[in-house]
Design an enzyme around this catalytic site. Structure first.
Site, PDB file in Angstrom:
ATOM      1  N   ASP A 123      83.245   2.113  20.490  1.00 55.52           N
ATOM      2  CA  ASP A 123      81.940   1.861  19.866  1.00 55.52           C
ATOM      3  C   ASP A 123      81.337   3.192  19.422  1.00 55.52           C
ATOM      4  O   ASP A 123      81.640   4.234  19.994  1.00 55.52           O
ATOM      5  CB  ASP A 123      80.974   1.239  20.878  1.00 55.52           C
TER       6      ASP A 123
ATOM      7  N   GLN B 227      79.023   3.753  11.462  1.00 52.25           N
ATOM      8  CA  GLN B 227      77.726   3.135  11.154  1.00 52.25           C
ATOM      9  C   GLN B 227      77.285   3.424   9.719  1.00 52.25           C
ATOM     10  O   GLN B 227      77.143   4.589   9.331  1.00 52.25           O
ATOM     11  CB  GLN B 227      76.678   3.690  12.125  1.00 52.25           C
TER      12      GLN B 227
ATOM     13  N   ARG C 174      85.907  -0.237  12.380  1.00 55.11           N
ATOM     14  CA  ARG C 174      84.915  -1.324  12.425  1.00 55.11           C
ATOM     15  C   ARG C 174      83.647  -0.798  11.756  1.00 55.11           C
ATOM     16  O   ARG C 174      82.992   0.099  12.281  1.00 55.11           O
ATOM     17  CB  ARG C 174      84.625  -1.702  13.874  1.00 55.11           C
TER      18      ARG C 174
ATOM     19  N   ARG D 200      69.671  -6.909  20.671  1.00 53.39           N
ATOM     20  CA  ARG D 200      69.953  -8.072  19.811  1.00 53.39           C
ATOM     21  C   ARG D 200      68.633  -8.731  19.388  1.00 53.39           C
ATOM     22  O   ARG D 200      68.484  -9.201  18.282  1.00 53.39           O
ATOM     23  CB  ARG D 200      70.819  -9.117  20.544  1.00 53.39           C
TER      24      ARG D 200
HETATM   25  P1  FDA Z   1      71.550  -7.643   9.515  1.00 46.86           P
HETATM   26  O1  FDA Z   1      70.843  -7.014  10.659  1.00 46.86           O
HETATM   27  O2  FDA Z   1      71.194  -7.206   8.149  1.00 46.86           O
HETATM   28  O3  FDA Z   1      71.395  -9.190   9.623  1.00 46.86           O
HETATM   29  C1  FDA Z   1      71.967 -10.091   8.687  1.00 46.86           C
HETATM   30  C2  FDA Z   1      71.793 -11.493   9.179  1.00 46.86           C
HETATM   31  O4  FDA Z   1      72.576 -11.636  10.369  1.00 46.86           O
HETATM   32  C3  FDA Z   1      70.380 -11.833   9.613  1.00 46.86           C
HETATM   33  O5  FDA Z   1      69.619 -12.300   8.532  1.00 46.86           O
HETATM   34  C4  FDA Z   1      70.630 -12.897  10.637  1.00 46.86           C
HETATM   35  O6  FDA Z   1      70.884 -14.134  10.042  1.00 46.86           O
HETATM   36  C5  FDA Z   1      71.900 -12.440  11.302  1.00 46.86           C
HETATM   37  N1  FDA Z   1      71.682 -11.645  12.523  1.00 46.86           N
HETATM   38  C6  FDA Z   1      71.828 -10.330  12.663  1.00 46.86           C
HETATM   39  N2  FDA Z   1      71.566  -9.950  13.937  1.00 46.86           N
HETATM   40  C7  FDA Z   1      71.246 -11.083  14.594  1.00 46.86           C
HETATM   41  C8  FDA Z   1      70.869 -11.377  15.920  1.00 46.86           C
HETATM   42  N3  FDA Z   1      70.769 -10.422  16.837  1.00 46.86           N
HETATM   43  N4  FDA Z   1      70.627 -12.659  16.241  1.00 46.86           N
HETATM   44  C9  FDA Z   1      70.730 -13.634  15.338  1.00 46.86           C
HETATM   45  N5  FDA Z   1      71.083 -13.420  14.055  1.00 46.86           N
HETATM   46  C10 FDA Z   1      71.324 -12.177  13.695  1.00 46.86           C
HETATM   47  N6  FDA Z   1      76.248  -1.002  16.287  1.00 46.86           N
HETATM   48  C11 FDA Z   1      76.422   0.299  16.619  1.00 46.86           C
HETATM   49  O7  FDA Z   1      75.528   1.118  16.392  1.00 46.86           O
HETATM   50  N7  FDA Z   1      77.602   0.700  17.209  1.00 46.86           N
HETATM   51  C12 FDA Z   1      78.636  -0.152  17.444  1.00 46.86           C
HETATM   52  O8  FDA Z   1      79.675   0.252  17.947  1.00 46.86           O
HETATM   53  C13 FDA Z   1      78.450  -1.518  17.100  1.00 46.86           C
HETATM   54  N8  FDA Z   1      79.429  -2.449  17.313  1.00 46.86           N
HETATM   55  C14 FDA Z   1      79.301  -3.703  16.786  1.00 46.86           C
HETATM   56  C15 FDA Z   1      80.377  -4.597  16.832  1.00 46.86           C
HETATM   57  C16 FDA Z   1      80.298  -5.802  16.171  1.00 46.86           C
HETATM   58  C17 FDA Z   1      81.467  -6.734  16.208  1.00 46.86           C
HETATM   59  C18 FDA Z   1      79.110  -6.155  15.456  1.00 46.86           C
HETATM   60  C19 FDA Z   1      79.016  -7.454  14.696  1.00 46.86           C
HETATM   61  C20 FDA Z   1      78.031  -5.320  15.465  1.00 46.86           C
HETATM   62  C21 FDA Z   1      78.098  -4.100  16.130  1.00 46.86           C
HETATM   63  N9  FDA Z   1      77.023  -3.225  16.123  1.00 46.86           N
HETATM   64  C22 FDA Z   1      77.223  -1.914  16.511  1.00 46.86           C
HETATM   65  C23 FDA Z   1      75.663  -3.705  15.752  1.00 46.86           C
HETATM   66  C24 FDA Z   1      75.356  -3.447  14.285  1.00 46.86           C
HETATM   67  O9  FDA Z   1      75.189  -2.074  14.073  1.00 46.86           O
HETATM   68  C25 FDA Z   1      74.073  -4.177  13.842  1.00 46.86           C
HETATM   69  O10 FDA Z   1      72.994  -3.693  14.588  1.00 46.86           O
HETATM   70  C26 FDA Z   1      74.121  -5.685  13.961  1.00 46.86           C
HETATM   71  O11 FDA Z   1      75.383  -6.198  13.701  1.00 46.86           O
HETATM   72  C27 FDA Z   1      73.121  -6.339  12.992  1.00 46.86           C
HETATM   73  O12 FDA Z   1      73.466  -6.053  11.672  1.00 46.86           O
HETATM   74  P2  FDA Z   1      74.173  -7.119  10.684  1.00 46.86           P
HETATM   75  O13 FDA Z   1      75.191  -6.397   9.904  1.00 46.86           O
HETATM   76  O14 FDA Z   1      74.669  -8.252  11.454  1.00 46.86           O
HETATM   77  O15 FDA Z   1      73.110  -7.520   9.613  1.00 46.86           O
END
Ligand code: FDA
Length: 310
Positions: free
Chosen positions: A131, A160, A181, A290
Site C-alpha cells: 500500500d 496515488q 495499483r 471510508r
Molecule cells: P471517488 O472517491 O471519486 O468516489 C467515486 C464513487 O465511488 C463515489 O461517488 C461513490 O459512489 C463511490 N465511493 C467511493 N468511496 C466510497 C465509500 N467509502 N463508500 C461508498 N461509496 C464510495 N489509498 C491510498 O492512499 N493508498 C493505498 O494503498 C490505497 N489502496 C487502495 C486499494 C483499493 C483496492 C482501493 C479501491 C482503494 C485504495 N485506496 C488507497 C483508497 C483510494 O485512494 C481512495 O481513497 C478511495 O478508493 C476512494 O476513491 P475512488 O477512486 O473510489 O473514487
C-alpha cells in the site's frame, strides 16, 4: 470537503475511535466494510466472492506499530495469511503497509521483513502488494518496493493519482515491470505535493491509467485500477479497447463492501476483479477514512445504530 476533513480529524482522536469500535461490530455497521475480526471469520466471509472467480487481497488493519517486536508479529501474521490462502486454495494475495512492518522504528528491519514475506509468497507461487501511505513515506516505500521487486518479481505497489510526482515515479518504475495499483489517494496532503481539486485528481487518474495501459500493451506494466468511480472504470475499458490490451492483462480492484453494484458490473463484463479485504480488531481509523471518502456513509452508520436501538 469540510465533512471529509472533519471526519479525518475525528479519526485521529482515540476517544472517538474507541467509542465507535465498542459499538461497530456489535451493531453490524462495520461489517459492511470490514470482513471480520479474525482470519478465519474473514476467509469464511470471502468464500462466496472467491467461488465466483474474484480474487482477494488480505490486509490486516493497523498502522504504525510501536515496536520492532510488534512489527515481527505483524510479519508472521502476513505469512500465516499466505499459508492459509494456499491451504484453502483461495485465489488471492496480501496487501501490506510498511509502517505496520516497523518502517518508522527501523527501516532495515522493515525492508528485511518485506523481503521475507515476498520470498514466502514466491515460494507458494503468490504475490504481495504494498500500500502507499502518507507522502512522508513515498520515497522510502518506493525504495523498499524496488529492492524487493528486483529480488522477488512478485511485488505490486499502490501509486496515488493525487500526488504531483506520480507520473515521474511511474516512468521510473516501468523498468521493474511491476503490477501497479492506481488509486486516487486517501490521506490529507498539502498543495505542495498533491492536487487539491477532485477534478484535477480525476484528470490525473485518467492520464496515469492511459500511461499504465500503454505499458500493459508493451507488457511492462500490469495495471490494477483501484477505484469505485464508474468514470474511471469506463476510461480504463475504453483505453483497453483502443490499445488492444486483453482482459487478462489488467484488473479492477475495489474495497470490500463498497460499490458492490459497480464491482458486479465490471466482473460480469468479463474483467478480472480483485477485492481488497481488510480485517482485524483495529478497524476503526480505517473505517473512518471510508466514511470521510463518502460522508453519506455516515447516514448508513446512523441508520444501523437507530435500527439496532429499536
Ligand atoms: P471517488 O472517491 O471519486 O468516489 C467515486 C464513487 O465511488 C463515489 O461517488 C461513490 O459512489 C463511490 N465511493 C467511493 N468511496 C466510497 C465509500 N467509502 N463508500 C461508498 N461509496 C464510495 N489509498 C491510498 O492512499 N493508498 C493505498 O494503498 C490505497 N489502496 C487502495 C486499494 C483499493 C483496492 C482501493 C479501491 C482503494 C485504495 N485506496 C488507497 C483508497 C483510494 O485512494 C481512495 O481513497 C478511495 O478508493 C476512494 O476513491 P475512488 O477512486 O473510489 O473514487
Amino acid at each position: 470537503m469540510l465533512a471529509r476533513n472533519f471526519i479525518l480529524w475525528l479519526s485521529t482522536k482515540p476517544r472517538v475511535t474507541k467509542a465507535l469500535a465498542q459499538r461497530g461490530m456489535n451493531h453490524g455497521f462495520a461489517r459492511r466494510f470490514v470482513a471480520g475480526e479474525t482470519l478465519d471469520e474473514t476467509l469464511a466471509a470471502c468464500g462466496p466472492l472467491c467461488a465466483q472467480g474474484r480474487s482477494i487481497s488480505l490486509n490486516h488493519l493497523g498502522e504504525n506499530v510501536a515496536s520492532e517486536a510488534a512489527a515481527r508479529k505483524v510479519a508472521s501474521g502476513y505469512i500465516q495469511m499466505l499459508n492459509q490462502l494456499h491451504v484453502r486454495n483461495l485465489p488471492g494475495n496480501i496487501s501490506i503497509k510498511l509502517t505496520q512492518l516497523g518502517l518508522v522504528q527501523n527501516k532495515t528491519l522493515c525492508s528485511e521483513l518485506t523481503r521475507e514475506i515476498a520470498a514466502r509468497a514466491r515460494g507458494l507461487g503468490r504475490t504481495i502488494e504494498i500500500d502507499m501511505e502518507g507522502s512522508v513515506y513515498t520515497d522510502v516505500t518506493l525504495e523498499i518496493f524496488a529492492a524487493v521487486q528486483r529480488e522477488s518479481q512478485n511485488v505490486g505497489l499502490a501509486i496515488q493519482a493525487y500526488l504531483l510526482r506520480s507520473e515521474t515515479d511511474l516512468k521510473r518504475l516501468e523498468a521493474l515491470k511491476p503490477k501497479i495499483r492506481l488509486v486516487k489517494g486517501a490521506y490529507h496532503e498539502p498543495k505542495e505535493v498533491a492536487y487539491q481539486q477532485k477534478s484535477e485528481v480525476d484528470a490525473n487518474f485518467k492520464r496515469l491509467t492511459t500511461l499504465l495501459m500503454e505499458g500493459a500493451a508493451r507488457e511492462t506494466f500490469f495495471p490494477a485500477i483501484g477505484s469505485h468511480d464508474p468514470v474511471m472504470a469506463a476510461h480504463t475499458q475504453a483505453e483497453a479497447q483502443r490499445l488492444k490490451v486483453s482482459k487478462d492483462k489488467y484488473e479492477f480492484q475495489m474495497l470490500y463492501g463498497i460499490r458492490r453494484d459497480l464491482q458486479e458490473r465490471v466482473f460480469k463484463d468479463g474483467n478480472r476483479v480483485q477485492v481488497y479485504v481488510s480485517f482485524g480488531t483495529d478497524w476503526c481509523p480505517w473505517f473512518m477514512r471510508r466514511l470521510a471518502e463518502r460522508p453519506a456513509n455516515c447516514w448508513f452508520v446512523l441508520r444501523s445504530l437507530v435500527a439496532e436501538g429499536k
